[in-house]
Design an enzyme around this catalytic site. Structure first.
Site, PDB file in Angstrom:
ATOM      1  N   CYS A 112      54.119  35.818 -35.432  1.00 51.48           N
ATOM      2  CA  CYS A 112      53.244  34.702 -35.825  1.00 51.48           C
ATOM      3  C   CYS A 112      54.127  33.557 -36.313  1.00 51.48           C
ATOM      4  O   CYS A 112      55.305  33.716 -36.517  1.00 51.48           O
ATOM      5  CB  CYS A 112      52.317  35.129 -36.952  1.00 51.48           C
ATOM      6  SG  CYS A 112      51.401  36.606 -36.558  1.00 51.48           S
TER       7      CYS A 112
ATOM      8  N   ARG B  24      55.241  31.141 -30.839  1.00 48.83           N
ATOM      9  CA  ARG B  24      55.458  32.468 -31.441  1.00 48.83           C
ATOM     10  C   ARG B  24      54.203  33.331 -31.385  1.00 48.83           C
ATOM     11  O   ARG B  24      54.236  34.520 -31.624  1.00 48.83           O
ATOM     12  CB  ARG B  24      55.892  32.315 -32.905  1.00 48.83           C
ATOM     13  CG  ARG B  24      57.211  31.631 -33.120  1.00 48.83           C
ATOM     14  CD  ARG B  24      57.491  31.483 -34.603  1.00 48.83           C
ATOM     15  NE  ARG B  24      57.565  32.777 -35.234  1.00 48.83           N
ATOM     16  CZ  ARG B  24      58.693  33.497 -35.293  1.00 48.83           C
ATOM     17  NH1 ARG B  24      59.786  33.022 -34.758  1.00 48.83           N
ATOM     18  NH2 ARG B  24      58.723  34.663 -35.885  1.00 48.83           N
TER      19      ARG B  24
ATOM     20  N   TRP C  10      49.561  35.879 -33.685  1.00 51.61           N
ATOM     21  CA  TRP C  10      49.593  36.796 -32.540  1.00 51.61           C
ATOM     22  C   TRP C  10      49.033  38.101 -33.075  1.00 51.61           C
ATOM     23  O   TRP C  10      49.659  38.760 -33.902  1.00 51.61           O
ATOM     24  CB  TRP C  10      51.023  36.984 -32.042  1.00 51.61           C
ATOM     25  CG  TRP C  10      51.092  37.768 -30.762  1.00 51.61           C
ATOM     26  CD1 TRP C  10      50.838  37.311 -29.507  1.00 51.61           C
ATOM     27  CD2 TRP C  10      51.398  39.159 -30.621  1.00 51.61           C
ATOM     28  NE1 TRP C  10      50.987  38.306 -28.588  1.00 51.61           N
ATOM     29  CE2 TRP C  10      51.323  39.459 -29.235  1.00 51.61           C
ATOM     30  CE3 TRP C  10      51.739  40.157 -31.506  1.00 51.61           C
ATOM     31  CZ2 TRP C  10      51.571  40.721 -28.729  1.00 51.61           C
ATOM     32  CZ3 TRP C  10      51.986  41.434 -31.009  1.00 51.61           C
ATOM     33  CH2 TRP C  10      51.899  41.703 -29.631  1.00 51.61           C
TER      34      TRP C  10
ATOM     35  N   ASN D  84      53.365  37.024 -41.651  1.00 54.88           N
ATOM     36  CA  ASN D  84      53.889  37.396 -40.335  1.00 54.88           C
ATOM     37  C   ASN D  84      54.510  38.775 -40.501  1.00 54.88           C
ATOM     38  O   ASN D  84      55.352  38.985 -41.367  1.00 54.88           O
ATOM     39  CB  ASN D  84      54.946  36.370 -39.893  1.00 54.88           C
ATOM     40  CG  ASN D  84      55.607  36.775 -38.573  1.00 54.88           C
ATOM     41  OD1 ASN D  84      55.031  37.559 -37.814  1.00 54.88           O
ATOM     42  ND2 ASN D  84      56.800  36.277 -38.325  1.00 54.88           N
ATOM     43  N   GLY D  85      54.046  39.743 -39.689  1.00 54.56           N
ATOM     44  CA  GLY D  85      54.615  41.096 -39.782  1.00 54.56           C
ATOM     45  C   GLY D  85      53.506  42.127 -39.725  1.00 54.56           C
ATOM     46  O   GLY D  85      52.382  41.826 -39.361  1.00 54.56           O
TER      47      GLY D  85
ATOM     48  N   GLU E 223      65.302  41.548 -14.035  1.00 54.91           N
ATOM     49  CA  GLU E 223      65.051  40.318 -14.796  1.00 54.91           C
ATOM     50  C   GLU E 223      64.207  39.340 -13.982  1.00 54.91           C
ATOM     51  O   GLU E 223      63.276  38.722 -14.494  1.00 54.91           O
ATOM     52  CB  GLU E 223      66.374  39.693 -15.221  1.00 54.91           C
ATOM     53  CG  GLU E 223      66.270  38.367 -15.941  1.00 54.91           C
ATOM     54  CD  GLU E 223      65.424  38.398 -17.204  1.00 54.91           C
ATOM     55  OE1 GLU E 223      65.123  39.493 -17.707  1.00 54.91           O
ATOM     56  OE2 GLU E 223      65.029  37.312 -17.660  1.00 54.91           O
TER      57      GLU E 223
ATOM     58  N   LYS F  37      60.570  37.912 -15.147  1.00 56.31           N
ATOM     59  CA  LYS F  37      60.231  36.487 -15.211  1.00 56.31           C
ATOM     60  C   LYS F  37      58.941  36.213 -14.447  1.00 56.31           C
ATOM     61  O   LYS F  37      58.027  35.562 -14.928  1.00 56.31           O
ATOM     62  CB  LYS F  37      61.370  35.648 -14.605  1.00 56.31           C
ATOM     63  CG  LYS F  37      62.608  35.532 -15.450  1.00 56.31           C
ATOM     64  CD  LYS F  37      62.484  34.658 -16.654  1.00 56.31           C
ATOM     65  CE  LYS F  37      62.107  35.293 -17.935  1.00 56.31           C
ATOM     66  NZ  LYS F  37      62.788  36.387 -18.563  1.00 56.31           N
TER      67      LYS F  37
ATOM     68  N   GLU G 128      55.785  37.880 -16.123  1.00 51.27           N
ATOM     69  CA  GLU G 128      55.335  37.409 -17.441  1.00 51.27           C
ATOM     70  C   GLU G 128      54.800  35.980 -17.419  1.00 51.27           C
ATOM     71  O   GLU G 128      54.028  35.605 -18.288  1.00 51.27           O
ATOM     72  CB  GLU G 128      56.410  37.580 -18.501  1.00 51.27           C
ATOM     73  CG  GLU G 128      57.627  36.719 -18.382  1.00 51.27           C
ATOM     74  CD  GLU G 128      58.586  36.950 -19.558  1.00 51.27           C
ATOM     75  OE1 GLU G 128      58.143  37.269 -20.657  1.00 51.27           O
ATOM     76  OE2 GLU G 128      59.781  36.806 -19.346  1.00 51.27           O
TER      77      GLU G 128
ATOM     78  N   HIS H 258      62.747  55.858  -1.714  1.00 48.74           N
ATOM     79  CA  HIS H 258      62.396  57.096  -2.460  1.00 48.74           C
ATOM     80  C   HIS H 258      60.999  57.019  -3.048  1.00 48.74           C
ATOM     81  O   HIS H 258      60.707  57.685  -4.034  1.00 48.74           O
ATOM     82  CB  HIS H 258      63.451  57.351  -3.547  1.00 48.74           C
ATOM     83  CG  HIS H 258      64.816  57.598  -2.991  1.00 48.74           C
ATOM     84  ND1 HIS H 258      65.180  58.790  -2.405  1.00 48.74           N
ATOM     85  CD2 HIS H 258      65.871  56.775  -2.863  1.00 48.74           C
ATOM     86  CE1 HIS H 258      66.432  58.712  -1.970  1.00 48.74           C
ATOM     87  NE2 HIS H 258      66.879  57.498  -2.237  1.00 48.74           N
TER      88      HIS H 258
ATOM     89  N   LYS I 201      56.864  34.940 -28.590  1.00 41.33           N
ATOM     90  CA  LYS I 201      58.294  34.732 -28.366  1.00 41.33           C
ATOM     91  C   LYS I 201      59.167  35.786 -29.021  1.00 41.33           C
ATOM     92  O   LYS I 201      60.134  36.236 -28.454  1.00 41.33           O
ATOM     93  CB  LYS I 201      58.722  33.352 -28.892  1.00 41.33           C
ATOM     94  CG  LYS I 201      60.185  33.041 -28.633  1.00 41.33           C
ATOM     95  CD  LYS I 201      60.507  33.020 -27.151  1.00 41.33           C
ATOM     96  CE  LYS I 201      61.962  32.743 -26.873  1.00 41.33           C
ATOM     97  NZ  LYS I 201      62.287  32.883 -25.431  1.00 41.33           N
TER      98      LYS I 201
HETATM   99  C1  AGP Z   1      61.822  37.626 -22.127  1.00 38.92           C
HETATM  100  O1  AGP Z   1      61.400  36.739 -21.105  1.00 38.92           O
HETATM  101  C2  AGP Z   1      60.680  38.180 -22.896  1.00 38.92           C
HETATM  102  N1  AGP Z   1      59.940  37.143 -23.499  1.00 38.92           N
HETATM  103  C3  AGP Z   1      61.018  39.338 -23.804  1.00 38.92           C
HETATM  104  O2  AGP Z   1      61.241  40.432 -22.954  1.00 38.92           O
HETATM  105  C4  AGP Z   1      62.261  39.204 -24.738  1.00 38.92           C
HETATM  106  O3  AGP Z   1      63.429  39.177 -23.970  1.00 38.92           O
HETATM  107  C5  AGP Z   1      62.301  40.452 -25.638  1.00 38.92           C
HETATM  108  O4  AGP Z   1      61.139  40.459 -26.433  1.00 38.92           O
HETATM  109  C6  AGP Z   1      63.535  40.524 -26.523  1.00 38.92           C
HETATM  110  O5  AGP Z   1      63.554  39.411 -27.386  1.00 38.92           O
HETATM  111  P1  AGP Z   1      64.920  39.076 -28.177  1.00 38.92           P
HETATM  112  O6  AGP Z   1      65.957  38.761 -27.148  1.00 38.92           O
HETATM  113  O7  AGP Z   1      64.578  37.900 -29.043  1.00 38.92           O
HETATM  114  O8  AGP Z   1      65.291  40.292 -28.980  1.00 38.92           O
END
Ligand code: AGP
Length: 612
Positions: free
Chosen positions: A2, A27, A79, A105-106, A486, A490, A493, A509, A607
């Protein structure tokens, strides 16, 4: 997960809080709220959805004249972790008397026990959140001293928190505290702010104090008094942010993600700056704070991380093994923290994290420290928990990464991992000639990235032919396997396409059963010792009607296997992972743009994952 922003000073608080929420919205953004201190009471406004909805609610309920009179406030963009994204669950939350309110936040792990105890005392909860258990507990502990009430309440909770607290009976102060969730205090002229991350402070001050776990601070317009949970005074340094507003603005790009993709020649340059010794063919990584003897005794490397950072670590595995000859394994941080890992004192654990606040990665690093092994951070956000917990490591200097989808952090992480491998390799089996060659190639990375960025329009065209498909595969071998993962991450997400990254040899496989005519298969077919095998795998997919998008190295023989081609600059397979990743970032971006998705704030995501 958050965003928190607080202000106490002489200026109208509302525009400062709203402006801060807009910077923090990446966030978490399923609901938002703010609280303003007025003489003898607290005003709160909350709304579901993005910050814009809160702005409208405040506009309708609070005249500009009234706003000008209110100079103390806290605000929150959420969030959801406990309780659906509803107005009732939006922060701030009150205590029973409605004279204290909290933004948090938490996750409070023992909130049910607290809630039940308070309900037994007659409390009627207004929300389903864990936060309301804390706000009401603080109210229960209040005996005329807000700091003591907060400390007594925090001593009863388990879990993670970053909080800001106001009390109508103590209008001259704000109490803030952190454990496991980031919180940074901004110091201005006759005013103070608090925020979940520095990007919300840059418009107001460069002077900040990063709170540490267990810190509780009373802030007034002119004072910051930090204590621990035993109410003993704590000293914390004032740091210079070193960020400007431009760094957190879009700079003319349609999305933060596109801006951050195009920043990568500069951010990779920043990651490398002052760290490559082209004469000796080694790397200068003073932040590792390790003697040559300490580095020489490293028998194994364990890399921990999540998401994109985990993928960067997987590229690092190839770098450490192929360049430095050090056995390396990569573990998802949540696995490492709970599986009682086998860690030896001669191991080197590297925790990779852009935010430096990811809960599982932070816990993994603490687990590694418990085992008495060497721990290093590879982090972007200075002052973050993982950076401080590790105590040593390497910052990637990518600047604030605002878009939820990580791009420049990935390339910065891989660039630093290559440097670490070069440094370690130099103390081991890497020949002088090979190390000079690798150092020079790493040094060329900014121009290798530029080469790919120049293909943006061509990649956008490839995306047009891909955007209609709800499925996609990304295939790679060797260090391009994590790049395939990766690239798939991308795409999934930000465009919500069901994309899968696989080792190219893995398709036959099982996954190849999923192929139907026209499904796009992105193949990382860059120059490498196994290029012919990659083409064979592509052929297997093509034979089932797949549409092949080949990422090739300039100068390689053309093939009619590829329906579309993206070209990489000539370089070694390990170094090519960075330009290849940039190509896949652009591909994902354009597919998401064409599909009309919310690119910087994709649904369901946030984020920084500061919860488990
Ligand atoms: C990456 O595109 C994602 N948003 C997510 O997987 C991110 O890489 C992951 O949450 C790790 O975050 P960090 O690198 O801040 O630890």
């Amino acid at each position: 997960m958050c965003g928190i922003i607080g202000y106490i000073g002489t200026r109208p608080a509302t525009p400062i809080l709203i402006g801060g929420l807009k910077r923090l919205e990446y966030r978490g953004y399923d609901s938002a709220g703010l609280a303003l201190l007025e003489p003898k009471s607290i005003l709160t406004y909350r709304s579901v959805g993005k910050v814009a909805h809160l702005v409208e609610k405040v506009r309708l309920n609070l005249t500009p004249e009234r706003q000008n009179e209110l100079t103390v406030g806290i605000a929150h963009t959420r969030w959801a972790t406990h309780g659906a994204p509803t107005e009732a669950n939006a922060h701030p939350h009150y205590d029973k008397s409605r004279r204290i309110c909290v933004v948090h936040n938490g996750i409070i792990e023992n909130y049910r026990t607290i809630r039940e105890k308070l309900q037994a005392k007659g409390h009627k909860f207004d929300s389903d959140t864990d936060t309301e258990a804390l706000s009401r507990l603080i109210g229960e502990c209040y005996r005329g001293d807000l700091r003591k009430a907060v400390i007594n309440a925090l001593r009863q909770i388990e879990g993670a928190y970053g909080i800001a607290v106001l009390c109508a009976d103590e209008p001259d102060k704000m109490v803030v505290a952190r454990k496991g969730s980031p919180l940074v205090i901004g110091i201005g002229e006759g005013e103070c702010l608090v925020a979940s991350d520095p990007s919300a402070l840059v418009a107001h001050t460069q002077r900040v104090i990063y709170l540490d776990d267990g810190d509780v601070a009373v802030i007034t317009p002119d004072l910051v008094d930090i204590r621990n949970l035993d109410d003993e005074p704590i000293e914390r340094n004032v740091s210079e942010l070193g960020l400007d507003v431009g760094a957190v603005e879009k700079g003319g790009y349609e999305h933060f993600m596109l801006k951050e993709i195009f920043e990568q020649p500069e951010t990779v340059r920043n990651a490398l700056r002052g760290r490559i010794d082209l004469k000796e063919g080694t790397a200068i990584l003073s932040g590792m704070n390790a003697t040559p003897a300490e580095l020489a005794e490293i028998a194994r490397i364990i890399v921990v991380g999540c998401g994109t950072s985990l993928h960067a670590g997987m590229v690092g595995e190839f770098a450490f093994e192929d360049v430095a000859g050090i056995s390396t394994e990569v573990q998802q941080a949540a696995e490492f923290r709970y599986r009682n890992p086998i860690v030896d004192r001669n191991d080197m654990v590297i925790a990779i994290s852009q935010s430096g606040e990811t809960a599982d990665t932070l816990a993994a690093i603490r687990k590694a420290k418990e085992k008495g092994t060497k721990v290093f951070g590879l982090v972007n956000v200075v002052g973050s928990a993982i950076a401080r917990e590790a105590g040593r490591g390497v910052f990637i200097h990518a600047g604030p990464e605002i878009s939820v989808a990580s791009t420049k952090a990935f390339t910065g992480q891989v660039a630093v991992l290559l440097l670490m491998a070069l440094k370690l390799g130099r103390t081991r089996r890497l020949s002088n000639e090979d190390s000079l060659k690798l150092a020079q190639e790493i040094n060329r990375l900014p121009e290798l990235v530029e080469y790919v960025l120049k293909q943006n329009d061509a990649i956008a065209k490839v995306a047009e032919r891909m955007a209609q498909s709800d499925h996609a595969f990304f295939l790679g071998r060797g260090p391009m396997h994590p790049v395939a993962l990766e690239g798939a991450l991308k795409l999934k997400e930000i465009s919500y396409v069901h994309a899968e990254g696989y080792h190219a040899a893995e398709m036959k496989h099982g996954p190849i059963a999923l192929l139907t005519p026209g499904v796009p298969v992105v193949v990382l077919a860059n120059h490498s010792p196994v290029l012919d095998k990659v083409w064979s795998n592509a052929e297997e997919c093509k034979a089932r009607g797949a549409r092949i998008i080949a990422v090739v190295t300039e100068g390689e023989p053309k093939t009619d296997l590829a329906d579309d081609t993206i070209v990489l600059p000539p370089c070694s397979p390990l170094v090519a992972t960075i330009p290849a990743a940039v190509a896949l970032q652009l591909l994902a971006y354009h597919v998401a743009r064409l599909r009309g998705c919310s690119i910087d704030q994709p649904r369901n995501l946030a984020k920084s994952v500061t919860v488990e």
